[in-house]
Each structure stands twice: as C-alpha cells, then as structure tokens.
Scaffold this active site. Sequence first.
Site, PDB file in Angstrom:
ATOM      1  N   LYS A 115       0.818  -1.222   0.000  1.00 16.42           N
ATOM      2  CA  LYS A 115       0.000   0.000   0.000  1.00 16.42           C
ATOM      3  C   LYS A 115       0.848   1.267   0.000  1.00 16.42           C
ATOM      4  CE  LYS A 115      -3.190  -2.419   3.063  1.00 16.42           C
ATOM      5  NZ  LYS A 115      -2.234  -3.495   3.341  1.00 16.42           N
ATOM      6  N   GLU A 142      -5.215  -4.207  -6.943  1.00 14.69           N
ATOM      7  CA  GLU A 142      -6.503  -4.544  -6.337  1.00 14.69           C
ATOM      8  C   GLU A 142      -6.330  -5.035  -4.912  1.00 14.69           C
ATOM      9  OE1 GLU A 142      -9.961  -4.348  -5.743  1.00 14.69           O
ATOM     10  OE2 GLU A 142     -10.074  -4.696  -7.897  1.00 14.69           O
ATOM     11  N   LEU A 149     -10.897  -9.205  -2.467  1.00 16.54           N
ATOM     12  CA  LEU A 149     -12.207  -8.669  -2.844  1.00 16.54           C
ATOM     13  C   LEU A 149     -12.083  -7.663  -3.988  1.00 16.54           C
ATOM     14  CD1 LEU A 149     -13.699  -7.992   0.714  1.00 16.54           C
ATOM     15  CD2 LEU A 149     -14.108  -9.959  -0.766  1.00 16.54           C
ATOM     16  N   GLU A 203      -0.428  -6.576   9.844  1.00 13.93           N
ATOM     17  CA  GLU A 203       0.715  -6.048   9.114  1.00 13.93           C
ATOM     18  C   GLU A 203       1.991  -6.535   9.811  1.00 13.93           C
ATOM     19  OE1 GLU A 203       0.742  -3.736   6.222  1.00 13.93           O
ATOM     20  OE2 GLU A 203      -1.146  -4.846   6.217  1.00 13.93           O
ATOM     21  N   LYS A 218      -5.752   2.557   2.984  1.00 12.34           N
ATOM     22  CA  LYS A 218      -6.784   2.018   2.093  1.00 12.34           C
ATOM     23  C   LYS A 218      -7.792   3.089   1.713  1.00 12.34           C
ATOM     24  CE  LYS A 218      -6.485  -2.654   4.050  1.00 12.34           C
ATOM     25  NZ  LYS A 218      -7.206  -3.716   4.798  1.00 12.34           N
ATOM     26  N   GLY A 330      -5.459 -12.231   5.663  1.00 10.01           N
ATOM     27  CA  GLY A 330      -4.901 -13.576   5.580  1.00 10.01           C
ATOM     28  C   GLY A 330      -4.048 -13.748   4.344  1.00 10.01           C
TER      29      GLY A 330
END
Length: 353
Positions: A115, A142, A149, A203, A218, A330
């Site tokens: 990220k 993604e 997801l 994390e 996010k 996960g």
Amino acid sequence: MRLSLIQLGRGTVGKALIGQVREQRAALAARLGVELAYAGIAGRRTGAFDADGIDLDRWEERVEAGGPDGRTILKEALGVLSGPAVLIDATAEEGMTPLYLEALSAGLHVVSCNKKPLAGPGSEYHAVKEAARRKRRFWLYEVSVGAGLPVIGTLRDLLDSGDRLESIEGCFSGTLNFLCAGLDSGEKFSEVLARARELGYTEPDPRDDLGGTDVARKALILAREAGSDLEPEDVRLGPFCPVDRRGDAARFVAKSPALDAEMAAKWTSAAARGARLRYVASIDGGCAASLREVPSDSALGRLSGPENVFAYRTKRYSQNPLVVSGPGAGPAVTAAGAFADIVRVARAIVRMA
C-alpha cells in the site's frame, strides 16, 4: 507465450503467492496459452535470478543460498529478459516508487500488494500512474485495499460507466474486525492480537493496524481512485487502541496485556447501550477512520471474523448502497488477489498477441 515474474518479498503473502502460481500454472498454460515463469525471487537480503525460470519446488533453497538482493535482481532482469514481464511487490517496504518507475520505463508491468507507494505523497502516486499510462503498461493493485475482494475494480466500473460517487463507508480492515469479534466474545485483547499475528492477519508491525494507519492508507487509495487529490495528512484518523511507537513491534506485543482491562471496559460499555464497537472508515469528499459504536443488529455490528465490508453510495445506488464484503485478511486471500492481477496481465498479453 512466456510471462516472466520478478517478485520482491517472500514473507507470508509472497510464499502463498508462489505456492498458488506453482499449483495453477499448468492449468493456466492449457487454458490461456501463457506460461508463468519466476525469473527472480528476492527477500530482504538475498535472492535468486534465472532468466529460464526458477524451479518452484526448490525456490526457498535457491534464495537462501545467498544471491543478489531484489534491486540487483531487477536491474539484472531488465538487461536480460526480452519477453513480457511483471514486477510483483509483495513487500511492505517504503521507497518502492523508484523501482516501479524503473520497471515501467523498461516495459515491465507492475502488480503491487504494498500500500505504501499508493498512499504516500500524491506526486509519487501520480508519477507512477503517468509512467504506466505513457508506457501502456499495467500498474495493478486490487489487493492493496480489500485483499481478494473486487473493491477497486468495482469502484472503477461504477465511475467508468458514468456513475457519480457520493460516499464509501465500511470496515476496511479484516485484522481489526477479527479483533472486534474476539472482544465481542469476551476474549482478552492481548490474546486475540497474538492469534491474529499467528494467523498472518496483521501487518508486519501490528501497530500499523492498531493505530489506524493501514485503514487510512486504504481509504486514501480509494479516494484517489475516485479522483480526490488528497495527501496522507488529510485523513482524519483515530486509533483502534492506544499505540506506543517506542521500541519495536515485539516489545509492543509483549506489553499488550496492559491494554486488556481498558479494551474490555470499552466493549462492556458499548454492550450496555445495545451497541458494538467497530473500526469504521468513510470517504465522502474527505477521508476519516475511527473506532465507533454501531447498533449490534446492523450490518457492521454483525460482522465477525476477518471480514471487510465496503458500501458504495452513488447516484445510481443512493437509496440502497452497492455492498462488497467478504474475507479481508490472511495470506491466502491476499495472495489470490495478487494472482488475479497477474492473470489480468496474462489475458491482456494473449489478446494483444
């Protein structure tokens, strides 16, 4: 047709991704006509490079034998590989933007689980976006928001079809939802945190989860995808629990039992009012994330385990939001999201051939 993969990072997600590619590449070759071959795999200090493809039954042995690090492997690959290739960032490292730019400039695609390059200074985010556009290469990430997801893809589909975003709200952290579920059940905060680490939900430094930093990243990524020109400091952020940044992560976790009574009291107080506590993020022009009380019988209150939920309110979905939900933490589901991005590259290469 061969698609060469160069992966930086061999932690829990990186290992899971290599395992999934090893198991599925024969089926993909038969279905798509594309052979996935790992040309490079690197950890923090050592790696392995083989332009003809690393034997994935022995990749750990090759990497641990002590070869070049990831940056060196990338430079070596750029001078040797002639066909299509993907740089996979399965690290949680800072300062990866220059590597992305170098890879894109050389004609590689980039798939990121990390990220930080997406949620750092806006100038870096836009520089990589522009480099990918200019070189007509994919920069796919993604997995950076919702693990496996389709969170970013759903947002892009809405906007590309002419819809207008009003807001996104929900629980963006499977890790924090896992902690919430444990506290709902009366478990000790420190014990649930330890289990989350063992399962690979947190994390590398769990303080990034507990301080809200991971959710803030996010939210910022989604806001930027929606066209907002926000910087990290623009996110209004409240922590999940008190976070001591002194020392390393292991020290913090060892001292976490000191938070058990405080966290239990918060949950007991909310339950007495018929509510539950959830870490909720919202994007509605700005970005915010904090621990909030929600009705226990609401969609957020009923969340259990490492689930994520993203509710999109748009011009078309104003009264009843479009909801994406499912496991959001996960190694297996996170790796699957990155694998899906690799397959998107493979399908595009087949179409262009």
